[in-house]
Design an enzyme around this catalytic site. Structure first.
Site, PDB file in Angstrom:
ATOM      1  N   SER A 162      12.456   1.059  19.700  1.00 17.21           N
ATOM      2  CA  SER A 162      13.271   1.597  18.609  1.00 17.21           C
ATOM      3  C   SER A 162      14.725   1.229  18.883  1.00 17.21           C
ATOM      4  CB  SER A 162      13.139   3.129  18.603  1.00 17.21           C
ATOM      5  OG  SER A 162      14.109   3.731  17.766  1.00 17.21           O
ATOM      6  N   TYR A 177      12.657  11.593  22.671  1.00 15.83           N
ATOM      7  CA  TYR A 177      12.374  10.309  22.009  1.00 15.83           C
ATOM      8  C   TYR A 177      13.263   9.209  22.583  1.00 15.83           C
ATOM      9  CZ  TYR A 177      11.457   7.145  18.041  1.00 15.83           C
ATOM     10  OH  TYR A 177      11.079   6.077  17.249  1.00 15.83           O
TER      11      TYR A 177
END
Ligand code: NAD
Length: 283
Positions: A165, A178
């Site tokens: 990401s 995350y």
């Protein structure tokens, strides 16, 4: 080995065979974790539509998953299987990889894509959410890679693509687990790349910005709650606020990069993190 076509002696006349299509995945087998929706399903479609066999994985309604599996198999004329491994459990992840090799005869492409998110201030972040996100977003990639590498080494070729990401490269508040997991994925990617560099295997990370999928839909609501904003404010100021293009990255754009990485032309791309985020991490 890829070879550029030689020029024909007379312009317009083709005397040489055309180079083979580098996006032809005929005869290759891909395992894609978290491919029952969103990015994973789009990458599964990209493989199947180019002739590759696929093992799907992920959560969801069993009859809906079976519909997706059967539709992909029929429309693309390839073998598509489903394995229900829970990415929180290392032994199930390893079993998914072994299943692909047994059931479909080989393993060429491993995509570590399954992921979940939880948005919360660090001081309130629930321990079980931290453990779950680290297990699904990071540890599952380790277990899958550990099981896949011996198979790929025996085949003297393999492609590992980790869906990290933009949050593997930069942080945002309220996403401690995350961001930590995705930074970890990039470290894992680099380490594995070095270990397999002489074995015909590559290991790379794709770092998307925001893509319109269920994981983002849920975040819009969570961000609105955590920051005390409306849905529209979250969408425009928080989500697309970080993306200079002011639009979502599309799954087709991700598939284009992915197909390059798994092709023969991608053989020297190794240990790299490819941003595809509309300019987010250029800031
Ligand atoms: P998604 O929610 O559509 O897909 C997540 C997939 O993971 C689903 O198939 C889900 O069933 C699966 N999954 C979740 N928990 C699982 C478990 N315990 N066991 C097995 N499978 C499980 O979201 P997405 O956007 O397609 O996300 C795919 C990946 O892309 C994730 O790793 C995510 O972090 C990453 N990513 C997404 C965005 C975005 O904006 N959508 C941006 C950057 C990175």
């Amino acid at each position: 080995m890829f070879q550029w076509p030689k020029r024909s002696s007379t312009p317009g006349e083709t005397t040489e065979a055309r180079p083979r299509d580098l996006n032809d995945l005929n005869g290759q087998v891909a395992v894609i974790t978290g491919s029952t929706s969103g990015i994973g399903l789009a990458l599964a479609r990209a493989v199947a539509s180019r002739g590759g066999d696929v093992v799907l994985n992920g959560l969801g309604d069993p009859s809906e998953i079976e519909r997706t599996r059967a539709e992909l198999e029929t429309s693309c004329g390839v073998r598509v299987r489903y394995h229900a491994a829970d990415m929180r459990r290392g032994e199930e992840v390893a079993d998914l990889v072994a299943y692909a090799a047994h059931e479909l005869g080989r393993l060429d492409i491993l995509v570590n894509n399954a992921g979940v998110q939880h948005v919360e201030a660090v001081e309130k972040f629930p321990s079980e959410k931290w453990e779950q996100i680290l297990a699904i977003n990071l540890s599952s990639a380790f277990y899958a890679i550990r099981a896949a590498v011996p198979i790929m080494k025996a085949q003297t070729r393999g492609r590992i693509v980790n869906v990290a990401s933009a949050h593997g490269l930069v942080a945002s508040p309220f996403k401690s687990a995350y961001v930590a997991a995705k930074h970890g994925v990039i470290g894992l990617t680099k380490t594995v790349a070095l270990e397999v560099a002489r074995d015909g295997i590559t290991c790379n990370a794709i770092c998307p910005g925001f893509v319109e999928t269920p994981i983002v839909e849920k975040q819009i609501a969570d961000q609105a709650r955590t920051r005390g904003l409306s849905r529209e404010q979250v969408l425009n100021d928080v989500i697309l606020g970080s993306q200079p293009t002011k639009r979502f990255v599309t799954t087709d754009e991700l598939a284009g990069l992915f197909l390059y990485l798994v092709s023969d032309l991608g053989a020297s791309a190794n240990g790299a993190s490819f941003s595809i985020d509309g300019g987010w991490t250029a800031q």
